[in-house]
Design an enzyme around this catalytic site. Sequence first.
Site, short mmCIF file in Angstrom:
data_model
loop_
_atom_site.label_atom_id
_atom_site.label_comp_id
_atom_site.label_asym_id
_atom_site.label_seq_id
_atom_site.Cartn_x
_atom_site.Cartn_y
_atom_site.Cartn_z
N GLU A 82 -13.81 -5.92 -9.53
CA GLU A 82 -13.02 -6.41 -8.41
C GLU A 82 -12.55 -7.83 -8.65
O GLU A 82 -11.37 -8.16 -8.43
CB GLU A 82 -13.86 -6.33 -7.12
CG GLU A 82 -13.22 -6.98 -5.91
CD GLU A 82 -11.97 -6.29 -5.41
OE1 GLU A 82 -11.32 -6.82 -4.51
OE2 GLU A 82 -11.64 -5.20 -5.95
N HIS A 85 -9.99 -8.14 -11.52
CA HIS A 85 -8.69 -7.68 -11.04
C HIS A 85 -8.00 -8.76 -10.21
O HIS A 85 -6.79 -8.99 -10.36
CB HIS A 85 -8.89 -6.40 -10.21
CG HIS A 85 -7.64 -5.93 -9.54
ND1 HIS A 85 -6.50 -5.61 -10.24
CD2 HIS A 85 -7.34 -5.72 -8.23
CE1 HIS A 85 -5.55 -5.23 -9.40
NE2 HIS A 85 -6.02 -5.30 -8.19
N HIS A 146 -0.68 -1.01 -1.35
CA HIS A 146 -1.06 -1.94 -2.41
C HIS A 146 -0.79 -1.34 -3.78
O HIS A 146 -0.30 -2.01 -4.70
CB HIS A 146 -2.54 -2.29 -2.26
CG HIS A 146 -3.00 -3.41 -3.15
ND1 HIS A 146 -2.29 -4.57 -3.32
CD2 HIS A 146 -4.11 -3.54 -3.94
CE1 HIS A 146 -2.93 -5.38 -4.15
NE2 HIS A 146 -4.02 -4.76 -4.55
N HIS A 259 0.49 17.11 -3.69
CA HIS A 259 0.71 16.33 -4.91
C HIS A 259 1.05 17.24 -6.08
O HIS A 259 1.91 16.90 -6.91
CB HIS A 259 -0.54 15.51 -5.22
CG HIS A 259 -0.37 14.56 -6.37
ND1 HIS A 259 0.69 13.69 -6.47
CD2 HIS A 259 -1.13 14.36 -7.49
CE1 HIS A 259 0.58 12.97 -7.58
NE2 HIS A 259 -0.51 13.37 -8.22
N HIS A 319 -3.65 8.55 -16.55
CA HIS A 319 -2.67 9.29 -15.73
C HIS A 319 -1.85 8.32 -14.89
O HIS A 319 -0.63 8.47 -14.76
CB HIS A 319 -3.42 10.28 -14.83
CG HIS A 319 -2.53 11.18 -14.03
ND1 HIS A 319 -1.52 11.92 -14.59
CD2 HIS A 319 -2.49 11.45 -12.70
CE1 HIS A 319 -0.90 12.62 -13.66
NE2 HIS A 319 -1.47 12.35 -12.49
#
Length: 349
Positions: A82, A85, A146, A259, A319
């Site tokens: 976290e 990032h 986000h 999806h 992906h």
Amino acid sequence: MQLFNQPELRKPGFRLAFCACLVAVIVLGMGVFTRLADAGLGCPDWPGCYGHILWPNEEHEVARANEAFPHAPVEHDKTWPEMIHRYLATSLGLFTIALLVLAVRHRGPQQPLKLPIFLLGFIILQGMFGMWTVTLKLWPQVVTAHLLGGFTTLSLLWLLTLRLNNHRWQVPAIGEARLRSLRRFAVVALVVVTAQIALGGWTTSNYAAIACPDFPHCQGAWLPPMDFASGFNIGQHVGPNYLGGIMDNDARVAIHVSHRIGAIFTAIVLLFMFVRLRGLGHMAANRMSWVLLVVLIGQILLGVSNIVFSFPIAVAVAHNLVGALLLLVVVSANYFLFTAEVNRGGVRL
């Protein structure tokens, strides 16, 4: 396909913009890893981590942090992703500031200025969404926004790189009508790819990726029980904590199946774009069409591998990153199609 122009023909800031793109890819990948590792709340406060600039390491620091945040005890395998990032995202903001300074210094009719200004504003907004992701406890609407913001930031930086690269296609006059038609289709393809990315973000933010653990069926059926109303209720209220999700299984299945259907529709649209690019009769467009096809096939294989191999993080991150690459290919196609110049001499470049 000549993508990058000769160095002497590029505009000031090209290398900086290209480096910013590379950093944006790392930020996007790290953000995806953080989310998939359930580390989005690895630091329950913002902008620090349990009140630290980095994260608590010493035994007494951990004890004090656990006492201050009894509902979120320190987990070291979640704190560092976290915070790394967050700092990488901050560095991306510094890149955009530098790009804006360069744009102002070399201000002129051919030097992009509005785009760097917009980029800086968007990065600030993206930082706010990063804060809200933590303070609103992984609220799916914010998490999805986000994620989309990350893809948008990368796309805008890539667009700026292409503009600073200062290279355009020269299309023969015989292909002018096809060029105009292809421009409209390229915009449609961009909208479709963006919508599919948003759907993928909604899938991960609601922990719906594992709702269908089999392929090509979903829970052993072609049409399993699904609750679309709950699955796509974007007006759901902020809960105490969305870590792990709060939707029931039928709602998550509805998201996952949507999806998959979106992936099929996106593939069809991009295959049509592949054909249309080849029909332009332009060497660079032909080469871009093959790049589009290869990336599309790779993305499909990664999507299937996610399910077949039970959603390993490495494959899931890949992906997402290949999805970003697919978006950049479509952005590039739009840029070159809309900036292409018709060569009345009929020479193909």
